[in-house]
Design an enzyme around this catalytic site. Sequence first.
Site, short mmCIF file in Angstrom:
data_model
loop_
_atom_site.label_atom_id
_atom_site.label_comp_id
_atom_site.label_asym_id
_atom_site.label_seq_id
_atom_site.Cartn_x
_atom_site.Cartn_y
_atom_site.Cartn_z
CD GLU A 123 -0.51 11.09 7.26
OE1 GLU A 123 0.35 10.75 8.09
OE2 GLU A 123 -1.51 10.39 6.99
NE ARG B 232 -0.31 -5.05 6.43
CZ ARG B 232 -1.26 -5.63 7.14
NH1 ARG B 232 -1.04 -6.83 7.65
NH2 ARG B 232 -2.42 -5.05 7.35
#
Length: 285
Positions: free
Chosen positions: A17, A105
Amino acid sequence: MRIDELFGRVRPTISFEFYPTQNAAGAETLFQTIHQLQALKPDFISITRTGGGTQQTLELTLRIQRELGIRTMSHLTCLHHNQEEMHAHLETLWDGGVRNVLALRGDPENGQLVFKAPKNGFAYANELAGFVAARHDFCIGVAGYPEGHPQCLNPTRDIETLKAKIDAGARFIITQLFFDNTDFFRWRDACRAAGITVPILAGVIPIENVAQIKRFVTRCGAKIPQELLLTLEAVEADPAAVYDVGIGHAIAQCQELLAEGTEGLHFYTLNKSKATAHICAELSR
Ligand SMILES: Cc1cc2nc3c(=O)[nH]c(=O)nc-3n(C[C@H](O)[C@H](O)[C@H](O)COP(=O)(O)OP(=O)(O)OC[C@H]3O[C@@H](n4cnc5c(N)ncnc54)[C@H](O)[C@@H]3O)c2cc1C
């Protein structure tokens, strides 16, 4: 190049990542780092939606996929877009050949404590995952929390909300960082008992800086086991010793995760190559 094509064929998956940088010079350095890590043949690379804007995430995702030919995943958050904007963003990703997204979210920004959904937007990641699934056949990933999400005090409820994300169309889970595998194994068992069958990729972070990792765990609600913390604090002023302790822990952690059948390791690289390369080299011995 979908991530779910890998499951069942490649075990475990290895992924890295990165987060987009704010300026062009930083972007170039990052691209070189990713290029170096390409030698480790990651199964996919993911690009966060943090720091800079959605455009930076998009551009970096497209560039990696185009120039390096690696399977790439773009993070999406409910924070930044209403439904109309998200629709347009998804079209751009799809037209650019991106097939993998992580539906999140997002955390409240600017020091706010409570997440406030944009008007005509999404309040929770399951709503976003459902919206994405209804548009194109993206391979959707979602986040999971072996130590529980910090805003959810009920572990059963937390797993129910994770299940809602899978039911909305997600094909796999990537976990928040953690350091104690016991937490992960217990939580994974609870997920399976709750009927969550998709692959769960474990989020691993190599510790290289004690103050920095303390900030991270405070923010994301994870804990550093007492013994590891004491060992790190004892050598805090010596970066080389901190590196050795951090890497040693990560290698042992990954070895145990793999021995216990973990379906993937997802490395939070913090945009650096050395530690991740070191761990992967040890794991492949
Ligand atoms: C692998 C990974 C990558 C990440 N990448 C990014 C990134 O790129 N950008 C970024 O800003 N953040 C990122 N984050 C952080 C993430 O955005 C935060 O942890 C955020 O607080 C929660 O996101 P979520 O998608 O898990 O939210 P949700 O699944 O929506 O959960 C948020 C909270 O609401 C509760 N909840 C969920 N659904 C409901 C419901 N229907 N009703 C009531 N309560 C509900 C949950 O239990 C939880 O407490 C990442 C996290 C992980 C693990």
